[in-house]
Motif scaffolding. Structure first.
Motif, PDB file in Angstrom:
ATOM      1  N   PHE A  15       8.363  -2.074  18.196  1.00  0.00           N
ATOM      2  CA  PHE A  15       9.388  -2.814  17.456  1.00  0.00           C
ATOM      3  C   PHE A  15      10.456  -1.736  17.000  1.00  0.00           C
ATOM      4  CE2 PHE A  15       5.713  -5.531  17.560  1.00  0.00           C
ATOM      5  CZ  PHE A  15       6.074  -6.675  17.611  1.00  0.00           C
ATOM      6  N   MET A  17      12.592  -1.051  13.818  1.00  0.00           N
ATOM      7  CA  MET A  17      12.550  -1.525  12.475  1.00  0.00           C
ATOM      8  C   MET A  17      13.900  -0.902  11.893  1.00  0.00           C
ATOM      9  SD  MET A  17       9.798  -2.989  12.363  1.00  0.00           S
ATOM     10  CE  MET A  17       9.462  -3.435  10.708  1.00  0.00           C
ATOM     11  N   THR A  36       8.366  -5.042   5.053  1.00  0.00           N
ATOM     12  CA  THR A  36       9.523  -5.690   5.794  1.00  0.00           C
ATOM     13  C   THR A  36       9.590  -7.087   5.197  1.00  0.00           C
ATOM     14  OG1 THR A  36      10.286  -6.194   7.931  1.00  0.00           O
ATOM     15  CG2 THR A  36       8.021  -6.669   7.684  1.00  0.00           C
ATOM     16  N   SER A  39      10.048 -12.687   7.101  1.00  0.00           N
ATOM     17  CA  SER A  39      10.482 -13.390   8.349  1.00  0.00           C
ATOM     18  C   SER A  39       9.756 -12.680   9.570  1.00  0.00           C
ATOM     19  CB  SER A  39      11.817 -13.779   8.533  1.00  0.00           C
ATOM     20  OG  SER A  39      12.400 -12.525   8.508  1.00  0.00           O
ATOM     21  N   ASN A  40       9.350 -11.171   9.384  1.00  0.00           N
ATOM     22  CA  ASN A  40       9.242 -10.180  10.516  1.00  0.00           C
ATOM     23  C   ASN A  40       7.361 -10.274  10.466  1.00  0.00           C
ATOM     24  OD1 ASN A  40      11.500  -9.534  11.198  1.00  0.00           O
ATOM     25  ND2 ASN A  40      11.564  -7.863  10.034  1.00  0.00           N
ATOM     26  N   GLU A  41       7.004 -10.619   9.219  1.00  0.00           N
ATOM     27  CA  GLU A  41       5.564 -10.302   9.038  1.00  0.00           C
ATOM     28  C   GLU A  41       4.601 -11.166  10.044  1.00  0.00           C
ATOM     29  OE1 GLU A  41       4.658 -11.690   4.952  1.00  0.00           O
ATOM     30  OE2 GLU A  41       5.036  -9.409   4.272  1.00  0.00           O
ATOM     31  N   LYS A  43       5.057 -11.904  13.012  1.00  0.00           N
ATOM     32  CA  LYS A  43       5.101 -11.270  14.408  1.00  0.00           C
ATOM     33  C   LYS A  43       4.552  -9.879  14.511  1.00  0.00           C
ATOM     34  CE  LYS A  43       9.263 -11.893  16.895  1.00  0.00           C
ATOM     35  NZ  LYS A  43      10.290 -11.821  17.342  1.00  0.00           N
ATOM     36  N   LEU A  44       5.042  -9.160  13.294  1.00  0.00           N
ATOM     37  CA  LEU A  44       4.133  -8.151  13.286  1.00  0.00           C
ATOM     38  C   LEU A  44       2.448  -7.950  13.172  1.00  0.00           C
ATOM     39  CD1 LEU A  44       6.544  -5.747  11.174  1.00  0.00           C
ATOM     40  CD2 LEU A  44       6.043  -5.581  13.644  1.00  0.00           C
ATOM     41  N   LEU A  56       6.200   1.421  15.735  1.00  0.00           N
ATOM     42  CA  LEU A  56       7.521   1.018  14.951  1.00  0.00           C
ATOM     43  C   LEU A  56       8.523   2.081  15.088  1.00  0.00           C
ATOM     44  CD1 LEU A  56       5.708  -0.448  11.852  1.00  0.00           C
ATOM     45  CD2 LEU A  56       6.496  -1.594  13.973  1.00  0.00           C
TER      46      LEU A  56
END
Length: 122
Positions: A15, A17, A36, A39-41, A43-44, A56
């Motif tokens: 990813f 970042m 982060t 909204s990214n949590e 997916k990660l 990352l």
């Protein structure tokens, strides 16, 4: 949460970042943590649990450089950090920095992202 054991035949995920400033990356490099936007949590965290490894690659917006890369070492928890001084970030997770070096995007122009219309990775 601790890192899952290395899973054979599972993908390695990468990813990019983007950070709004270099100070956030310096804090991450010193403390071995990252945070982060919420909204990214998902997916990660999904990648962390379903992949053999998650890397990352960090870049400050508008810098024209990558500032290094790290391995994601824990899932993202609920605990927040005041280190970044922003209320827009979600939970903190552990990272292990592998390379801390500014690398111009032009050194990676041969890398294309098939999930982003084969655009250059930057």
């Amino acid at each position: 949460s601790k890192s899952p054991s290395r899973r054979q035949n599972m993908p390695v995920r990468y990813f990019i970042m983007k950070s709004s400033n270099l100070q956030n990356i310096e804090i991450s490099q010193q403390k071995g943590i990252w945070s982060t936007v919420p909204s990214n949590e998902r997916k990660l965290n999904g990648a962390f649990w379903k992949s053999s490894m998650v890397y990352l690659v960090f870049s400050v917006q508008g810098s024209g450089h990558f500032q290094g890369f790290a391995r994601m070492c824990s899932s993202i928890g609920c605990q927040k950090s005041q280190d970044w001084g922003s209320t827009g970030f979600g939970g903190v997770f552990k990272v292990e920095w592998i390379r801390k070096e500014s690398i111009p995007f032009q050194f990676a122009h041969h890398l294309l992202n098939p999930w982003n219309d084969n655009k250059k990775v930057q």
